[in-house]
Design a protein around this motif. Structure first.
Motif, mmCIF file in Angstrom:
data_model
loop_
_atom_site.group_PDB
_atom_site.id
_atom_site.type_symbol
_atom_site.label_atom_id
_atom_site.label_comp_id
_atom_site.label_asym_id
_atom_site.label_seq_id
_atom_site.Cartn_x
_atom_site.Cartn_y
_atom_site.Cartn_z
ATOM 1 N N UNK A 229 1.009 -1.194 0.024
ATOM 2 C CA UNK A 229 0.074 0.080 -0.002
ATOM 3 C C UNK A 229 0.992 1.180 0.024
ATOM 4 N N UNK A 230 1.022 1.873 -1.308
ATOM 5 C CA UNK A 230 1.846 2.973 -1.225
ATOM 6 C C UNK A 230 1.356 4.518 -0.906
ATOM 7 N N UNK A 231 0.164 4.516 -1.218
ATOM 8 C CA UNK A 231 -0.640 5.648 -1.065
ATOM 9 C C UNK A 231 -2.016 5.605 -0.644
ATOM 10 N N UNK A 232 -2.653 6.546 0.262
ATOM 11 C CA UNK A 232 -4.116 6.378 0.638
ATOM 12 C C UNK A 232 -4.691 7.685 0.387
ATOM 13 N N UNK A 233 -6.022 7.721 -0.223
ATOM 14 C CA UNK A 233 -6.571 8.744 -0.087
ATOM 15 C C UNK A 233 -8.162 8.724 0.570
ATOM 16 N N UNK A 234 -8.598 9.598 1.225
ATOM 17 C CA UNK A 234 -10.011 9.602 1.869
ATOM 18 C C UNK A 234 -10.643 10.475 1.031
ATOM 19 N N UNK A 235 -11.810 10.022 0.149
ATOM 20 C CA UNK A 235 -12.577 10.693 -0.552
ATOM 21 C C UNK A 235 -13.702 11.268 0.149
ATOM 22 N N UNK A 236 -13.746 12.766 0.421
ATOM 23 C CA UNK A 236 -14.809 13.454 1.102
ATOM 24 C C UNK A 236 -16.089 13.962 0.005
ATOM 25 N N UNK A 237 -15.863 13.488 -1.248
ATOM 26 C CA UNK A 237 -16.937 14.070 -2.179
ATOM 27 C C UNK A 237 -18.288 13.230 -2.080
ATOM 28 N N UNK A 238 -19.452 14.086 -1.859
ATOM 29 C CA UNK A 238 -20.707 13.518 -1.537
ATOM 30 C C UNK A 238 -21.122 12.774 -2.844
ATOM 31 N N UNK A 239 -21.984 11.481 -2.472
ATOM 32 C CA UNK A 239 -22.370 10.834 -3.283
ATOM 33 C C UNK A 239 -23.674 11.073 -3.574
ATOM 34 N N UNK A 240 -24.414 10.988 -4.726
ATOM 35 C CA UNK A 240 -23.813 10.225 -5.748
ATOM 36 C C UNK A 240 -22.880 11.090 -6.737
ATOM 37 N N UNK A 241 -21.906 10.695 -7.343
ATOM 38 C CA UNK A 241 -20.898 11.426 -8.111
ATOM 39 C C UNK A 241 -21.103 11.103 -9.351
#
Length: 269
Positions: A229-241
């Motif tokens: 696991x080289x990198x991690x992103x937490x996605x805060x964009x609302x659904x639906x996208x």
């Protein structure tokens, strides 16, 4: 934000405190090698992942980085060379890139087969199969055979069959990769709706960056072999996208650039 549970505080009876929920899946220090001593190839190295209840995670990386190998380990189809994998709720459901439906059975009977193996009463199987087909918007497909269904419809039936396992964890190995762009777009919407309504934890393998950004709450980028696991992103964009949303496009560019760096680093090693 991780899901939480309410526990009673020992020092002050009657006072509720928040405590982190236990992971739905825990991958701890997992290594995987193939081959014999002296000729071994390390495919996965020191993988540590906690998937929380109800969380949607995408495993992203170039071809051959070990994404599917890791998913197979979590599914129990193979065993790690070292480390451990814990799934407190039991065996997860698994959905492949190929629908793997039995062509001699109808859509409904494909689902009923899973229900029968689970021990569901015969009298209840049809109604439950029809409920699951309705959940994936295939209310009229119960009596249709596989050859009568489009590619997208087959994948919906495969998803309904996976949900018939009644597992709290759903593993998906590039399930939409073989579909055309329009069908894939529709199924992204459907999967998001079903995930939100069913409350399952999803681990979704893909090499499509925009697909990952559209679907996931968290993206884990795996390095080239050995996979880590080289990198991690937490996605805060609302659904639906939507794929064309500016925020989705912007984050996709950032992740793609990081993926390219990983590929170039591997080429130099």
């Amino acid at each position: 934000m991780h899901p939480t549970t309410i526990t009673e505080q020992a020092a002050a009876p009657g006072t509720a405190v928040l405590e982190p929920a236990a992971p739905a899946v825990r991958v701890a220090g997992v290594h995987k090698t193939f081959g014999r001593p002296g000729g071994e190839q390390t495919v996965l190295q020191d993988i540590n992942i906690d998937v929380m209840p109800g969380e949607f995670i995408c495993l992203l990386g170039s071809s051959g980085c070990g994404k599917s190998t890791l998913l197979n380990l979590v599914a129990g189809l193979d065993e790690p060379s070292s480390g451990r994998i814990e799934i407190p709720s039991g065996r997860p459901a698994l959905m492949f890139q190929e629908h793997a439906l039995f062509p001699w059975l109808t859509a409904g009977k494909n689902i009923e087969l899973v229900l029968r193996l689970r021990g569901v009463d015969r009298a209840d199987r049809r109604s439950r199969a029809e409920e699951l087909l309705a959940l994936v918007r295939l209310q009229d497909a119960y009596g249709k055979r596989v050859h009568e269904l489009s590619g997208g419809m087959r994948q919906r039936v495969a998803l309904a069959r996976a949900l018939a396992q009644d597992s709290e964890v759903l593993l998906m190995d590039e399930p939409f990769a073989a579909l055309d762009a329009i069908t894939r777009d529709v199924l992204h919407e459907e999967l998001t709706r079903i995930w939100q309504s069913a409350g399952v934890s999803v681990v979704f393998v893909t090499h499509n960056v925009r697909e990952a950004v559209r679907l996931a709450q968290r993206i884990l980028l795996m390095s080239c072999r050995p996979g880590r696991v080289a990198h991690e992103w937490r996605i805060g964009l609302p659904q639906p996208r939507r794929l064309e949303d500016p925020a989705v496009a912007e984050l996709s560019v950032e992740i793609t650039n990081q993926l390219r760096k990983e590929i170039r680093r591997h080429a130099r090693d």
